[in-house]
Design a protein around this motif. Structure first.
Motif, PDB file in Angstrom:
ATOM      1  N   ASN A 104     -33.808   4.141 -56.224  1.00 10.93           N
ATOM      2  CA  ASN A 104     -33.946   5.469 -55.637  1.00 10.93           C
ATOM      3  C   ASN A 104     -35.226   6.089 -56.324  1.00 10.93           C
ATOM      4  N   ILE A 105     -35.507   7.364 -56.058  1.00  8.77           N
ATOM      5  CA  ILE A 105     -36.800   7.944 -56.463  1.00  8.77           C
ATOM      6  C   ILE A 105     -36.817   8.808 -57.312  1.00  8.77           C
ATOM      7  N   GLY A 106     -35.632   8.690 -58.302  1.00  6.28           N
ATOM      8  CA  GLY A 106     -35.475   9.427 -59.444  1.00  6.28           C
ATOM      9  C   GLY A 106     -33.934   8.928 -60.065  1.00  6.28           C
ATOM     10  N   THR A 107     -33.913   9.425 -61.256  1.00  2.34           N
ATOM     11  CA  THR A 107     -32.537   8.989 -61.967  1.00  2.34           C
ATOM     12  C   THR A 107     -31.464   9.973 -61.884  1.00  2.34           C
ATOM     13  N   GLU A 108     -31.695  11.188 -61.483  1.00  2.00           N
ATOM     14  CA  GLU A 108     -30.487  11.899 -61.254  1.00  2.00           C
ATOM     15  C   GLU A 108     -29.853  11.845 -60.093  1.00  2.00           C
ATOM     16  N   SER A 109     -28.633  11.779 -60.170  1.00  2.00           N
ATOM     17  CA  SER A 109     -27.494  11.598 -58.947  1.00  2.00           C
ATOM     18  C   SER A 109     -27.833  12.192 -57.695  1.00  2.00           C
ATOM     19  N   ILE A 110     -28.531  13.242 -57.574  1.00  2.00           N
ATOM     20  CA  ILE A 110     -28.802  13.909 -56.454  1.00  2.00           C
ATOM     21  C   ILE A 110     -30.054  13.673 -55.820  1.00  2.00           C
ATOM     22  N   LYS A 111     -30.591  12.374 -56.422  1.00  2.00           N
ATOM     23  CA  LYS A 111     -31.897  12.114 -55.873  1.00  2.00           C
ATOM     24  C   LYS A 111     -31.646  11.250 -54.453  1.00  2.00           C
ATOM     25  N   GLY A 112     -32.743  11.144 -53.705  1.00  2.00           N
ATOM     26  CA  GLY A 112     -32.795  10.326 -52.678  1.00  2.00           C
ATOM     27  C   GLY A 112     -32.444  11.087 -51.315  1.00  2.00           C
ATOM     28  N   THR A 113     -32.097  10.198 -50.285  1.00  2.00           N
ATOM     29  CA  THR A 113     -31.505  10.889 -49.325  1.00  2.00           C
ATOM     30  C   THR A 113     -30.070  11.085 -49.163  1.00  2.00           C
ATOM     31  N   ASP A 114     -29.230  11.400 -48.031  1.00  2.00           N
ATOM     32  CA  ASP A 114     -27.774  11.459 -48.065  1.00  2.00           C
ATOM     33  C   ASP A 114     -27.330  10.041 -48.214  1.00  2.00           C
ATOM     34  N   LEU A 115     -27.942   9.166 -47.863  1.00  2.00           N
ATOM     35  CA  LEU A 115     -27.488   7.686 -48.021  1.00  2.00           C
ATOM     36  C   LEU A 115     -27.258   7.474 -49.538  1.00  2.00           C
ATOM     37  N   GLN A 116     -28.470   7.574 -50.242  1.00  2.00           N
ATOM     38  CA  GLN A 116     -28.124   7.279 -51.785  1.00  2.00           C
ATOM     39  C   GLN A 116     -27.453   8.467 -52.500  1.00  2.00           C
ATOM     40  N   ILE A 117     -27.416   9.493 -52.041  1.00  2.00           N
ATOM     41  CA  ILE A 117     -26.588  10.535 -52.883  1.00  2.00           C
ATOM     42  C   ILE A 117     -25.194  10.224 -52.734  1.00  2.00           C
ATOM     43  N   GLU A 118     -24.621   9.659 -51.398  1.00  2.00           N
ATOM     44  CA  GLU A 118     -23.235   9.473 -51.295  1.00  2.00           C
ATOM     45  C   GLU A 118     -22.866   8.041 -52.013  1.00  2.00           C
ATOM     46  N   ALA A 119     -23.784   7.131 -51.812  1.00  2.00           N
ATOM     47  CA  ALA A 119     -23.570   5.693 -52.276  1.00  2.00           C
ATOM     48  C   ALA A 119     -23.450   5.870 -53.986  1.00  2.00           C
ATOM     49  N   TYR A 120     -24.310   6.589 -54.557  1.00  2.00           N
ATOM     50  CA  TYR A 120     -24.224   7.048 -55.930  1.00  2.00           C
ATOM     51  C   TYR A 120     -22.906   7.431 -56.356  1.00  2.00           C
ATOM     52  N   ARG A 121     -22.226   8.136 -55.556  1.00  2.00           N
ATOM     53  CA  ARG A 121     -20.876   8.811 -55.699  1.00  2.00           C
ATOM     54  C   ARG A 121     -19.975   7.593 -55.634  1.00  2.00           C
ATOM     55  N   LEU A 122     -20.052   6.629 -54.527  1.00  2.00           N
ATOM     56  CA  LEU A 122     -19.029   5.586 -54.418  1.00  2.00           C
ATOM     57  C   LEU A 122     -19.068   4.620 -55.700  1.00  2.00           C
ATOM     58  N   LEU A 123     -20.450   4.565 -55.929  1.00  2.00           N
ATOM     59  CA  LEU A 123     -20.827   3.252 -56.984  1.00  2.00           C
ATOM     60  C   LEU A 123     -20.002   3.748 -58.419  1.00  2.00           C
ATOM     61  N   GLU A 124     -20.381   5.026 -58.799  1.00  2.00           N
ATOM     62  CA  GLU A 124     -19.715   5.769 -59.817  1.00  2.00           C
ATOM     63  C   GLU A 124     -18.207   5.689 -59.959  1.00  2.00           C
ATOM     64  N   GLU A 125     -17.598   5.964 -58.853  1.00  2.00           N
ATOM     65  CA  GLU A 125     -16.062   5.893 -58.742  1.00  2.00           C
ATOM     66  C   GLU A 125     -15.685   4.298 -59.066  1.00  2.00           C
ATOM     67  N   ALA A 126     -16.415   3.570 -58.458  1.00  2.00           N
ATOM     68  CA  ALA A 126     -16.049   2.083 -58.622  1.00  2.00           C
ATOM     69  C   ALA A 126     -16.241   1.588 -60.067  1.00  2.00           C
ATOM     70  N   SER A 127     -17.365   2.228 -60.672  1.00  2.00           N
ATOM     71  CA  SER A 127     -17.612   1.964 -61.940  1.00  2.00           C
ATOM     72  C   SER A 127     -16.518   2.303 -62.802  1.00  2.00           C
ATOM     73  N   LYS A 128     -16.105   3.517 -62.683  1.00  2.00           N
ATOM     74  CA  LYS A 128     -14.865   4.187 -63.422  1.00  2.00           C
ATOM     75  C   LYS A 128     -13.495   3.376 -63.359  1.00  2.00           C
ATOM     76  N   ASP A 129     -13.409   2.760 -62.361  1.00  2.00           N
ATOM     77  CA  ASP A 129     -12.446   1.739 -62.093  1.00  2.00           C
ATOM     78  C   ASP A 129     -12.687   0.455 -63.027  1.00  2.00           C
ATOM     79  N   GLY A 130     -13.719   0.164 -63.563  1.00  2.00           N
ATOM     80  CA  GLY A 130     -14.104  -0.895 -64.318  1.00  2.00           C
ATOM     81  C   GLY A 130     -14.350  -2.095 -63.196  1.00  2.00           C
ATOM     82  N   ALA A 131     -14.460  -1.814 -62.029  1.00  2.00           N
ATOM     83  CA  ALA A 131     -14.638  -2.857 -61.205  1.00  2.00           C
ATOM     84  C   ALA A 131     -15.822  -3.204 -61.018  1.00  2.00           C
TER      85      ALA A 131
END
Lengths: 344, 344
Positions: A180-207
């Motif tokens: 991405n083009i910055g470290t904050e979760s709201i950086k990038g295009t809609d694609l990265q912003i939504e992917a960030y959310r999904l990845l964070e969620e998967a990470s919470k599961d420990g997956a």
């Protein structure tokens, strides 16, 4: 173990491919099937100074060759008797454990998807080269198979890349970063912003072990073990690293060639500069895994010589032993966003 | 000529900014307005061993400072008395010819758009840094102002970058390339495919010198003079070039530090390696122009020291002389896709 090798694929086929295959068979004590024109393959064997095909190596004759510049989809549709398709059919039919080709990337990707098929539930196969960073490298996924991506594709790439890093590169709890083009979760295009959310969620599961966004300037410094990107951006990144490294190494060479004094300096550091050059050399890292396909398929570099091909065979063997496809299959429910939406 | 400088922006403000400004005023024989806290600016002047403000330099007092990590839009809305906004207001009101700031990129971009305004007909302002390639450099446009782009934005970036390359970098008929993952016109996402068509059309009119798609591995080898990209990809490219170059130069340094023999080699090539390092150094190339704004605004690097700031001032002066905004304004009809659609 039996590895299928497209003997006609790549700039140096068949001579270097056959040489690398024979060396791999003997070094790693495995069986190999070479697909391609029998006569040409035998001639390559003879060029190595051998009178016959070594034990454990067989030829599966294929009359056609897919050229590097052919339209991939047309080639796959029309050249049923090409070395690549004959190999992929054998892989599908269980006649070998993995396939290695230095031929057309697009054709191999289309062919693998059409013949060997994707793992059930995986939306798109992705290309996952290993960047020459640190001791073990960084898995970049995707680097060009899918120019347009959805957040779900990126989530799946993260899982696939993570399994690959863990089981093939032997990295424990691989750190997954989102390009991405910055470290904050709201950086990038809609694609990265939504992917960030999904990845964070998967990470919470420990997956997954998601470490957040990674900027391209941090990649060479090893800020993650798996770098997730859409294929368009991943390709831009990969080729820009390659281009910049090749440019600078050429400039360094130029510095050493300036005059008698600098040439003396070159002699003094020759060994170390060569080792740096080799570390940056894609051939040493091996080929690019096509992840998401139900059986291991490795794309060796088009310019592969015997040594690079041998490395790609080793990579294929490690991938077979790692059972990546099975690992992906057994985690597939975690990689579907519809399922996740229902859970919430 | 009178250049407005944000004395409080950047990691080394105000000391290095004030120093660079004074050096620029004297070297280039221009007037300068420093915006910021009067007392601090005077203290920086004294640190240079001067007792008073040199002739031709004035201070426009501003009580507030926008920090690098503040939310840009909020900062611009709330800090009306910041050194950045005071400067931008003066630029709008014609009290100076151009503005230079080493402060927050996002704030400068928002502020310039809100206060100084875009050129009429330009959809988005873009950031156009100069990559250290060849003798004159390559204009990369956009590199992060607009993560999401339309084909029309990219067409406008191409024109703006082309005028900038021609009039500021003095490149005749600049070769405009579209950053992409392959050279064929159908490569990339829908955005690149449609932008390619628009650029090709503009090129037929003779309005642009479009040379087609450029892959990221070709950038450092100077395959074009102006490289058009959406801000997301442009940023990935820029930082990946910076990261890879910095990584490799560090590794080269490591090679030279290995032992007594390599240290001797280092002495022999020291001068040449330093010159290579300087060529790759962003500070020497100057700042990043914000193109599409109705008056020249230059973003100097956040880490700018006096020398870099002085370079950015020179760049601002060249941009003023080049009348880029007027050139863009007088060609604006060619940059609108609705107009083009009607013509066909």
């Amino acid at each position: 173990m039996k590895i299928i090798i497209d003997a006609m694929g790549g700039d140096n086929a068949p001579d270097e491919i056959v040489k690398g295959a024979i060396e791999a068979a003997e070094a790693f004590n495995i069986e190999i099937i070479l697909t391609g024109k029998g006569e040409e393959i035998l001639r390559s064997v003879q060029k190595m100074g051998r009178t016959e095909l070594p034990k454990g190596i067989e030829i599966a004759h294929a009359d056609q060759v897919i050229a590097m510049d052919e339209d991939p989809v047309t080639a796959i549709r029309e050249k049923k008797d090409s070395s690549m398709l004959v190999g992929l059919n054998m892989l599908r039919d269980g006649l070998g454990d993995a396939m290695v080709s230095a031929g057309s990337t697009g054709a191999l990707l289309s062919g693998a998807t059409l013949v060997v098929k994707r793992i059930r539930g995986i939306r798109r196969a992705a290309m996952a080269p290993v960047l020459p960073v640190g001791d073990k490298g960084i898995v970049l996924i995707d680097c060009g198979a899918n120019a347009e991506c959805t957040p779900e594709y990126l989530l799946q790439f993260a899982f696939m890349g993570s399994f690959y890093a863990e089981h093939v590169l032997k990295i424990k709890k691989p750190r997954v970063g989102l390009l991405n083009i910055g470290t904050e979760s709201i950086k990038g295009t809609d694609l990265q912003i939504e992917a960030y959310r999904l990845l964070e969620e998967a990470s919470k599961d420990g997956a997954l072990n998601f470490v957040g966004n990674v900027e391209s300037k941090g990649v060479m410094y090893g800020e993650c073990d798996v770098l997730v990107a859409d294929g368009y951006t991943g390709n831009i990144l990969l080729k820009s690293i390659e281009g910049t490294a090749s440019f600078l190494l050429r400039e360094i060479k130029g510095v050493f060639m300036k005059n008698a004094v600098t040439k003396l300096a070159a002699l003094l550091v020759k060994k170390h500069v060569r080792s740096l050059r080799e570390r940056m050399d894609a051939d040493k890292v091996g080929g690019t895994a096509l992840l998401g396909i139900s059986k291991p398929v490795i794309k060796a570099h088009g310019s592969s010589g015997a040594a690079a091909l041998k490395n790609a065979v080793l990579q294929a063997m490690t991938t077979v032993d790692a059972h990546i496809a099975e690992e992906i299959q057994s985690n597939i429910e975690r990689m579907k966003i519809e399922e996740k939406a229902e859970k919430n």
